[in-house]
Design a protein around this motif. Sequence first.
Motif, PDB file in Angstrom:
ATOM      1  N   THR A  90     -51.756-103.166 -30.818  1.00  0.00           N
ATOM      2  CA  THR A  90     -51.256-104.458 -30.342  1.00  0.00           C
ATOM      3  C   THR A  90     -49.835-104.696 -30.844  1.00  0.00           C
ATOM      4  O   THR A  90     -48.966-105.135 -30.084  1.00  0.00           O
ATOM      5  CB  THR A  90     -52.194-105.598 -30.792  1.00  0.00           C
ATOM      6  N   ILE A  91     -49.582-104.397 -32.118  1.00  0.00           N
ATOM      7  CA  ILE A  91     -48.230-104.561 -32.664  1.00  0.00           C
ATOM      8  C   ILE A  91     -47.249-103.670 -31.905  1.00  0.00           C
ATOM      9  O   ILE A  91     -46.128-104.088 -31.584  1.00  0.00           O
ATOM     10  CB  ILE A  91     -48.219-104.267 -34.181  1.00  0.00           C
ATOM     11  N   ASN A  92     -47.657-102.454 -31.579  1.00  0.00           N
ATOM     12  CA  ASN A  92     -46.788-101.541 -30.836  1.00  0.00           C
ATOM     13  C   ASN A  92     -46.517-102.076 -29.429  1.00  0.00           C
ATOM     14  O   ASN A  92     -45.392-101.974 -28.920  1.00  0.00           O
ATOM     15  CB  ASN A  92     -47.414-100.149 -30.773  1.00  0.00           C
ATOM     16  N   LYS A  93     -47.514-102.671 -28.813  1.00  0.00           N
ATOM     17  CA  LYS A  93     -47.332-103.261 -27.476  1.00  0.00           C
ATOM     18  C   LYS A  93     -46.339-104.422 -27.539  1.00  0.00           C
ATOM     19  O   LYS A  93     -45.453-104.545 -26.682  1.00  0.00           O
ATOM     20  CB  LYS A  93     -48.691-103.726 -26.927  1.00  0.00           C
ATOM     21  N   ILE A  94     -46.476-105.258 -28.564  1.00  0.00           N
ATOM     22  CA  ILE A  94     -45.532-106.374 -28.735  1.00  0.00           C
ATOM     23  C   ILE A  94     -44.114-105.836 -28.905  1.00  0.00           C
ATOM     24  O   ILE A  94     -43.165-106.317 -28.288  1.00  0.00           O
ATOM     25  CB  ILE A  94     -45.940-107.254 -29.938  1.00  0.00           C
ATOM     26  N   ARG A  95     -43.961-104.809 -29.725  1.00  0.00           N
ATOM     27  CA  ARG A  95     -42.642-104.221 -29.972  1.00  0.00           C
ATOM     28  C   ARG A  95     -42.076-103.613 -28.691  1.00  0.00           C
ATOM     29  O   ARG A  95     -40.897-103.794 -28.360  1.00  0.00           O
ATOM     30  CB  ARG A  95     -42.740-103.157 -31.069  1.00  0.00           C
ATOM     31  N   ASN A  96     -42.904-102.879 -27.957  1.00  0.00           N
ATOM     32  CA  ASN A  96     -42.421-102.252 -26.724  1.00  0.00           C
ATOM     33  C   ASN A  96     -42.015-103.292 -25.695  1.00  0.00           C
ATOM     34  O   ASN A  96     -41.012-103.119 -25.006  1.00  0.00           O
ATOM     35  CB  ASN A  96     -43.484-101.299 -26.162  1.00  0.00           C
ATOM     36  N   ASP A  97     -42.786-104.387 -25.599  1.00  0.00           N
ATOM     37  CA  ASP A  97     -42.408-105.455 -24.676  1.00  0.00           C
ATOM     38  C   ASP A  97     -41.066-106.063 -25.082  1.00  0.00           C
ATOM     39  O   ASP A  97     -40.206-106.312 -24.239  1.00  0.00           O
ATOM     40  CB  ASP A  97     -43.486-106.543 -24.632  1.00  0.00           C
ATOM     41  N   ALA A  98     -40.883-106.300 -26.388  1.00  0.00           N
ATOM     42  CA  ALA A  98     -39.628-106.894 -26.869  1.00  0.00           C
ATOM     43  C   ALA A  98     -38.448-105.968 -26.595  1.00  0.00           C
ATOM     44  O   ALA A  98     -37.354-106.425 -26.267  1.00  0.00           O
ATOM     45  CB  ALA A  98     -39.734-107.199 -28.364  1.00  0.00           C
ATOM     46  N   ALA A  99     -38.679-104.668 -26.711  1.00  0.00           N
ATOM     47  CA  ALA A  99     -37.587-103.700 -26.550  1.00  0.00           C
ATOM     48  C   ALA A  99     -37.281-103.379 -25.095  1.00  0.00           C
ATOM     49  O   ALA A  99     -36.134-103.063 -24.762  1.00  0.00           O
ATOM     50  CB  ALA A  99     -37.932-102.410 -27.292  1.00  0.00           C
ATOM     51  N   HIS A 100     -38.273-103.476 -24.212  1.00  0.00           N
ATOM     52  CA  HIS A 100     -38.090-102.944 -22.868  1.00  0.00           C
ATOM     53  C   HIS A 100     -38.152-103.969 -21.741  1.00  0.00           C
ATOM     54  O   HIS A 100     -37.708-103.665 -20.631  1.00  0.00           O
ATOM     55  CB  HIS A 100     -39.118-101.843 -22.594  1.00  0.00           C
ATOM     56  N   GLY A 106     -40.463-114.087 -25.932  1.00  0.00           N
ATOM     57  CA  GLY A 106     -41.174-114.398 -27.163  1.00  0.00           C
ATOM     58  C   GLY A 106     -42.547-113.747 -27.192  1.00  0.00           C
ATOM     59  O   GLY A 106     -43.011-113.192 -26.200  1.00  0.00           O
ATOM     60  N   ILE A 107     -43.162-113.821 -28.342  1.00  0.00           N
ATOM     61  CA  ILE A 107     -44.471-113.196 -28.540  1.00  0.00           C
ATOM     62  C   ILE A 107     -45.523-114.058 -27.853  1.00  0.00           C
ATOM     63  O   ILE A 107     -45.676-115.235 -28.181  1.00  0.00           O
ATOM     64  CB  ILE A 107     -44.776-113.073 -30.045  1.00  0.00           C
ATOM     65  N   PRO A 108     -46.261-113.477 -26.908  1.00  0.00           N
ATOM     66  CA  PRO A 108     -47.243-114.282 -26.168  1.00  0.00           C
ATOM     67  C   PRO A 108     -48.451-114.664 -27.034  1.00  0.00           C
ATOM     68  O   PRO A 108     -48.869-113.916 -27.914  1.00  0.00           O
ATOM     69  CB  PRO A 108     -47.674-113.375 -25.011  1.00  0.00           C
ATOM     70  N   ASN A 109     -48.977-115.842 -26.755  1.00  0.00           N
ATOM     71  CA  ASN A 109     -50.154-116.337 -27.484  1.00  0.00           C
ATOM     72  C   ASN A 109     -51.330-115.381 -27.397  1.00  0.00           C
ATOM     73  O   ASN A 109     -52.059-115.195 -28.374  1.00  0.00           O
ATOM     74  CB  ASN A 109     -50.576-117.709 -26.957  1.00  0.00           C
ATOM     75  N   ASN A 110     -51.525-114.757 -26.223  1.00  0.00           N
ATOM     76  CA  ASN A 110     -52.694-113.883 -26.078  1.00  0.00           C
ATOM     77  C   ASN A 110     -52.608-112.659 -26.986  1.00  0.00           C
ATOM     78  O   ASN A 110     -53.626-112.164 -27.461  1.00  0.00           O
ATOM     79  CB  ASN A 110     -52.915-113.485 -24.615  1.00  0.00           C
ATOM     80  N   LYS A 111     -51.400-112.180 -27.276  1.00  0.00           N
ATOM     81  CA  LYS A 111     -51.244-111.041 -28.199  1.00  0.00           C
ATOM     82  C   LYS A 111     -51.545-111.484 -29.639  1.00  0.00           C
ATOM     83  O   LYS A 111     -52.166-110.758 -30.407  1.00  0.00           O
ATOM     84  CB  LYS A 111     -49.831-110.459 -28.114  1.00  0.00           C
ATOM     85  N   ILE A 112     -51.090-112.681 -29.999  1.00  0.00           N
ATOM     86  CA  ILE A 112     -51.384-113.224 -31.329  1.00  0.00           C
ATOM     87  C   ILE A 112     -52.892-113.404 -31.483  1.00  0.00           C
ATOM     88  O   ILE A 112     -53.482-113.008 -32.497  1.00  0.00           O
ATOM     89  CB  ILE A 112     -50.636-114.555 -31.554  1.00  0.00           C
ATOM     90  N   THR A 158     -46.520-123.799 -35.710  1.00  0.00           N
ATOM     91  CA  THR A 158     -46.093-122.520 -36.281  1.00  0.00           C
ATOM     92  C   THR A 158     -45.606-121.598 -35.167  1.00  0.00           C
ATOM     93  O   THR A 158     -46.358-121.293 -34.237  1.00  0.00           O
ATOM     94  CB  THR A 158     -47.260-121.849 -37.043  1.00  0.00           C
ATOM     95  N   PRO A 159     -44.349-121.151 -35.244  1.00  0.00           N
ATOM     96  CA  PRO A 159     -43.847-120.224 -34.216  1.00  0.00           C
ATOM     97  C   PRO A 159     -44.640-118.912 -34.243  1.00  0.00           C
ATOM     98  O   PRO A 159     -45.116-118.481 -35.294  1.00  0.00           O
ATOM     99  CB  PRO A 159     -42.391-119.973 -34.625  1.00  0.00           C
ATOM    100  N   ASN A 160     -44.772-118.284 -33.102  1.00  0.00           N
ATOM    101  CA  ASN A 160     -45.540-117.036 -33.025  1.00  0.00           C
ATOM    102  C   ASN A 160     -44.964-115.926 -33.886  1.00  0.00           C
ATOM    103  O   ASN A 160     -45.696-115.067 -34.357  1.00  0.00           O
ATOM    104  CB  ASN A 160     -45.703-116.587 -31.573  1.00  0.00           C
ATOM    105  N   ARG A 161     -43.648-115.918 -34.138  1.00  0.00           N
ATOM    106  CA  ARG A 161     -43.094-114.891 -35.019  1.00  0.00           C
ATOM    107  C   ARG A 161     -43.649-115.060 -36.429  1.00  0.00           C
ATOM    108  O   ARG A 161     -43.882-114.071 -37.122  1.00  0.00           O
ATOM    109  CB  ARG A 161     -41.570-114.892 -34.999  1.00  0.00           C
ATOM    110  N   LEU A 162     -43.889-116.314 -36.879  1.00  0.00           N
ATOM    111  CA  LEU A 162     -44.483-116.538 -38.199  1.00  0.00           C
ATOM    112  C   LEU A 162     -45.974-116.233 -38.178  1.00  0.00           C
ATOM    113  O   LEU A 162     -46.533-115.762 -39.171  1.00  0.00           O
ATOM    114  CB  LEU A 162     -44.215-117.954 -38.696  1.00  0.00           C
ATOM    115  N   LYS A 163     -46.632-116.478 -37.055  1.00  0.00           N
ATOM    116  CA  LYS A 163     -48.041-116.090 -36.938  1.00  0.00           C
ATOM    117  C   LYS A 163     -48.157-114.566 -37.004  1.00  0.00           C
ATOM    118  O   LYS A 163     -49.058-114.037 -37.658  1.00  0.00           O
ATOM    119  CB  LYS A 163     -48.647-116.641 -35.647  1.00  0.00           C
ATOM    120  N   LEU A 164     -47.237-113.873 -36.342  1.00  0.00           N
ATOM    121  CA  LEU A 164     -47.234-112.411 -36.416  1.00  0.00           C
ATOM    122  C   LEU A 164     -46.999-111.964 -37.855  1.00  0.00           C
ATOM    123  O   LEU A 164     -47.634-111.024 -38.334  1.00  0.00           O
ATOM    124  CB  LEU A 164     -46.167-111.828 -35.485  1.00  0.00           C
TER     125      LEU A 164
END
Length: 196
Positions: A90-100, A106-112, A158-164
């Motif tokens: 899941t962390i890799n998916k979040i990173r790939n979405d942010a990069a590509h 922003g980080i989607p709620n469903n990923k958190i 709480t922003p999702n980046r802090l939840k992450l």
Amino acid sequence: MNTQIFTNLVGELGLPGMTLQTAFTEDDIGAILRIHLMTEKLVESWICAACNQANFFGNGEDRIKIDYDAKIKIAKNLSFPSALYNALKTINKIRNDAAHLHNFSGIPNNKIDSLKDTLNGYRLDEYKDDKHSDEIPIELYNSDGSIKGTYSMNSSETPNRLKLFLLFMMFQTKLILTVSRIHLAQGANPANNSPV
């Protein structure tokens, strides 16, 4: 697994400094990239310990370059816990979405939520400190010592980046407790290469 190798390598990573940078950044992508890097280094430490080779990946020009996805699969094949492996996916998916994704917003709620559920599903009941992520709030302080804010998984403020970030801290704690469990099961003989 040589738990001493894991402990030594993790001690050399400089995680406290990177962790602080992650907690205080206002930049989602910066937080994601730091968390991705820290998890990658933890996975490398697991692989080295599982192979009983502190320098498994080499150094400098001799360093073996393997992408994140391959590293986590190697770790899984070396008895890395499935739930923690799924968290890393899941962390890799979040990173790939942010990069590509050109429209990354922003980080989607469903990923958190997915990451939280995965990590909460991996319990180390023999450790009283193995809490669910929503039980671990974080207080951030300003440079003058005043409280900047208190953040938790259950707060919509709480922003999702802090939840992450909170979920990364939970991941790291569960991984270290897992290594402690292995160490105790080996009878405190870190050179024992028995499986998890």
